[in-house]
Design a protein around this motif. Structure first.
Motif, PDB file in Angstrom:
ATOM      1  N   TYR A 211      23.726  11.605 -19.013  1.00  0.00           N
ATOM      2  CA  TYR A 211      23.838  12.356 -17.757  1.00  0.00           C
ATOM      3  C   TYR A 211      23.218  13.744 -17.864  1.00  0.00           C
ATOM      4  O   TYR A 211      23.760  14.719 -17.366  1.00  0.00           O
ATOM      5  N   SER A 212      22.098  13.829 -18.550  1.00  0.00           N
ATOM      6  CA  SER A 212      21.415  15.118 -18.661  1.00  0.00           C
ATOM      7  C   SER A 212      20.642  15.391 -17.370  1.00  0.00           C
ATOM      8  O   SER A 212      19.752  14.640 -16.988  1.00  0.00           O
TER       9      SER A 212
ATOM     10  N   ILE B  42      29.572  16.186  -5.209  1.00  0.00           N
ATOM     11  CA  ILE B  42      29.306  15.890  -6.623  1.00  0.00           C
ATOM     12  C   ILE B  42      29.698  17.145  -7.386  1.00  0.00           C
ATOM     13  O   ILE B  42      29.201  18.233  -7.100  1.00  0.00           O
ATOM     14  N   MET B  43      30.635  17.015  -8.298  1.00  0.00           N
ATOM     15  CA  MET B  43      31.061  18.194  -9.039  1.00  0.00           C
ATOM     16  C   MET B  43      31.249  17.933 -10.521  1.00  0.00           C
ATOM     17  O   MET B  43      31.978  18.655 -11.190  1.00  0.00           O
ATOM     18  N   SER B  44      30.593  16.885 -11.014  1.00  0.00           N
ATOM     19  CA  SER B  44      30.663  16.644 -12.458  1.00  0.00           C
ATOM     20  C   SER B  44      29.418  15.882 -12.889  1.00  0.00           C
ATOM     21  O   SER B  44      28.707  15.322 -12.060  1.00  0.00           O
ATOM     22  N   PRO B  45      29.131  15.894 -14.191  1.00  0.00           N
ATOM     23  CA  PRO B  45      27.970  15.168 -14.675  1.00  0.00           C
ATOM     24  C   PRO B  45      28.099  13.675 -14.344  1.00  0.00           C
ATOM     25  O   PRO B  45      29.159  13.089 -14.534  1.00  0.00           O
ATOM     26  N   SER B  46      27.038  13.086 -13.822  1.00  0.00           N
ATOM     27  CA  SER B  46      27.094  11.681 -13.417  1.00  0.00           C
ATOM     28  C   SER B  46      25.678  11.191 -13.148  1.00  0.00           C
ATOM     29  O   SER B  46      24.742  11.986 -13.091  1.00  0.00           O
ATOM     30  N   SER B  47      25.538   9.875 -12.950  1.00  0.00           N
ATOM     31  CA  SER B  47      24.207   9.348 -12.651  1.00  0.00           C
ATOM     32  C   SER B  47      23.727   9.853 -11.291  1.00  0.00           C
ATOM     33  O   SER B  47      22.537  10.086 -11.090  1.00  0.00           O
ATOM     34  N   GLU B  48      24.665  10.041 -10.366  1.00  0.00           N
ATOM     35  CA  GLU B  48      24.306  10.603  -9.052  1.00  0.00           C
ATOM     36  C   GLU B  48      23.716  12.009  -9.208  1.00  0.00           C
ATOM     37  O   GLU B  48      22.736  12.364  -8.557  1.00  0.00           O
TER      38      GLU B  48
ATOM     39  N   VAL C  14      22.218  13.224 -11.812  1.00  0.00           N
ATOM     40  CA  VAL C  14      20.896  13.131 -12.433  1.00  0.00           C
ATOM     41  C   VAL C  14      19.860  12.711 -11.379  1.00  0.00           C
ATOM     42  O   VAL C  14      18.780  13.288 -11.278  1.00  0.00           O
ATOM     43  N   PHE C  15      20.234  11.741 -10.556  1.00  0.00           N
ATOM     44  CA  PHE C  15      19.338  11.251  -9.517  1.00  0.00           C
ATOM     45  C   PHE C  15      18.944  12.381  -8.556  1.00  0.00           C
ATOM     46  O   PHE C  15      17.766  12.601  -8.273  1.00  0.00           O
ATOM     47  N   LEU C  16      19.953  13.119  -8.075  1.00  0.00           N
ATOM     48  CA  LEU C  16      19.657  14.210  -7.140  1.00  0.00           C
ATOM     49  C   LEU C  16      18.864  15.335  -7.810  1.00  0.00           C
ATOM     50  O   LEU C  16      18.003  15.950  -7.190  1.00  0.00           O
ATOM     51  N   SER C  17      19.156  15.595  -9.081  1.00  0.00           N
ATOM     52  CA  SER C  17      18.419  16.655  -9.792  1.00  0.00           C
ATOM     53  C   SER C  17      16.930  16.316  -9.851  1.00  0.00           C
ATOM     54  O   SER C  17      16.077  17.192  -9.703  1.00  0.00           O
TER      55      SER C  17
END
Lengths: 231, 344
Positions: A173-174, A210-216, A218-221
């Motif tokens: 989840y980087s 979204i308020m924690s590391p997650s695949s979502e 990463v996707f939005l980033s």
């Protein structure tokens, strides 16, 4: 005798240092947040989305780090201790001053959107990285790379708010993103970040927190890294 | 000329030696592993430790100025919160876990029962911000400290700056916590060959080495890892521990192995404080282990202890009590700062 020599040597180095300092130039890396063609104004303006929804933006903050200039993919200058919090509510934070050598030839600028994993495990830091800046998760260590908050009637949340706090430094989840943009000269760089493209892709009735590391996250980033362009 | 130079060098050495003497606030006990904390990034000083100590006992760290770190980490109970299974914080709100005992933190890499915190310096942010603990923001802590009578002066002494920042505040708290080293129990003096175990303690120590020490590894009495020790899931809490942080099924029901140092004082036991007495804990390990895919491999085979052996094992565990640590005046409420003597 030797003593005098040392003093002279020191004076010489001081002189050299001074002349070097004088020969550096200050350039500005200017971030311009927009919503389509409109300038982004926090809190007051309402912006239309593609699905008939309209939104208000209340907070936009992100970290820009490791700024580098490249010439034909070769790094020719790197900023030291390069960590900047860009906050749409603070005009000065959106103009990053860079002290660079004069007459450098470069055709690209590269920077990170967010804070790298090494810094994320280095304990508490100061300046723009100080945890009082509101960009540090307290319950699970790590920086928030990008924060976007606002309101939309589509959000069936308290006060119709949406919160996107994107970060995370550990695999898988980087969320850190590297951004490279083509430039003509390094003396004045204006980078536009257009939030319309992002908001048009998000269905706020389904995705609003979204308020924690997650695949979502990463996707939005990744999506957000594509919003940056040279003006 | 040469003589002068020699004198000069000698003076230099003296100065360096003096400086070193002055700056030793932390030493690794003999035969202990190397500390994990990078002291070069936050060099200890008497002023910073003293400031950290004041902050540790400072209720301004909480929203309504009622709760300090010491509220849940009392020195006299090995820096933890006793009598409650789950620790309570601001407005008597009850959290979801038992506050851990604080000691030998310089050796730890990850903090909290689930390892959600990756560095000692940022550890304090979690309780400061947690709605059931101090329910405050570090931004407003800094503002309150800045407005106070005593802190700008203390920060100036410690960091050479009257402007208080989050970085300084947290680094100072770390400094104090780093000094909380417990290494002077009877066990330690036996290891240093300065005293001897009784026959019962010795038998207990042998049982400990056979059954417990792979997770509660000497000399820290924790391997600093995360393990599932076979506790049944408390359905009222649904706490799956480390899995929440790593999002890996293989970390389900794993919690950080706590130190057993000063275990006599740090009751109740387990992440949710479900056991009040050491005998309850031993009963768990011998009779109540719940098997599940993530159960620690050391617990796959049952631990068998007779009732006499249990008594001996507890006798050994009591040798881990470090009275010098529990009653060390250097760690206690800093009266000199908070309650200065009226000037005569």
């Amino acid at each position: 005798m030797k003593f005098k020599f040392f003093i002279l040597l020191n004076l010489y180095f001081l002189f050299i240092q001074n002349t070097l300092a004088q020969s550096e130039i200050v350039t500005t890396l200017n971030f311009i947040p927009k919503f389509g063609n409109a300038a982004l104004i926090l809190n007051d303006s309402t912006y239309p989305k593609n699905n008939g929804d309209s939104i208000k933006i209340e907070s936009l903050k992100f970290y820009i780090s490791n700024i580098e200039f490249l010439n034909n993919d070769k790094v020719i200058w790197q900023e030291k201790n390069s960590f900047h919090l860009v906050d749409a509510s603070s005009a000065t934070s959106m103009k990053i001053k860079l002290v660079i050598p004069p007459n450098i030839t470069c055709n690209k600028i590269r920077f990170n959107l967010g804070i790298d994993s090494l810094v994320n495990v280095s304990g508490v830091l100061g300046g723009d990285l100080d945890p009082t800046k509101g960009m540090y998760w307290t319950w699970q260590s790590g920086y928030i790379n990008f924060k976007l908050e606002g309101k939309s009637k589509k959000c069936k949340t308290r006060n119709n708010e949406f919160h996107f706090h994107l970060g995370g430094y550990q695999t898988p989840y980087s969320a850190l993103q590297s951004i490279t943009l083509n430039i003509n000269n390094p003396e004045k760089i204006s980078v536009v970040i257009d939030l319309q493209k992002l908001m048009n892709e998000i269905d706020l009735s389904k995705q609003n927190k979204i308020m924690s590391p997650s695949s979502e996250a990463v996707f939005l980033s990744k999506k957000i890294s594509q919003l940056f362009s040279i003006k | 000329m040469k003589k002068k130079l020699l004198i000069f060098i000698f003076c230099g050495f003296c100065l360096v030696a003096f400086k070193l003497q002055e700056t030793i606030f932390f030493t690794e006990p003999i035969n202990w592993p190397k500390a994990n904390y990078d002291f070069s990034k936050n060099p200890l000083s008497a002023q910073k430790i003293e400031l950290g100590r004041a902050l540790f006992y400072e209720p301004m760290l909480s929203r309504n100025n009622t709760i300090s770190c010491a509220s849940c980490h009392s020195q006299y109970t090995a820096f933890t919160h006793v009598d409650h299974d789950l620790s309570h914080g601001i407005d008597d709100r009850i959290g979801t876990r038992n506050s851990p005992a604080l000691m030998n933190l310089a050796w730890h890499k990850l903090f909290m029962w689930d390892g959600a915190i990756n560095h000692l310096d940022v550890q304090s942010l979690a309780p400061i911000n947690h709605p059931d603990e101090m329910d405050e923001k570090i931004e407003s802590v800094v503002t309150k400290l800045q407005k106070s009578k005593i802190y700008p002066g203390l920060f100036k002494k410690a960091f050479g700056d009257t402007v208080i920042t989050g970085e300084y505040t947290l680094k100072a708290i770390s400094q104090y916590m780093l000094t909380l080293v417990s290494a002077n129990s009877k066990y330690d003096s036996v290891m240093r060959k300065q005293s001897t175990f009784t026959a019962q303690e010795k038998n207990g120590y042998n049982l400990f080495k056979k059954n417990c020490s792979s997770c509660h590894k000497e000399p820290l009495f924790t391997n600093l890892e995360f393990e599932n020790n076979g506790l049944a899931l408390d359905k009222s809490l649904n706490d799956f521990g480390r899995m929440k942080v790593t999002k890996k099924n293989s970390d389900s029901l794993k919690f950080k192995v706590p130190t057993l140092r000063n275990v006599e004082f740090s009751y109740p036991y387990m992440h949710d404080g479900r056991y009040k007495r050491l005998s309850d804990v031993l009963k768990h390990y011998t009779e109540k282990i719940q098997t599940s895919p993530t159960l620690a491999k050391q617990l796959q085979k049952p631990i068998i202890l007779s009732s006499n052996e249990k008594v001996d094992l507890i006798a050994f565990l009591l040798t881990l009590t470090d009275k010098e640590f529990i009653f060390n005046p250097k760690f206690s409420y800093p009266k000199n700062i908070f309650l200065p003597k009226p000037q005569e």
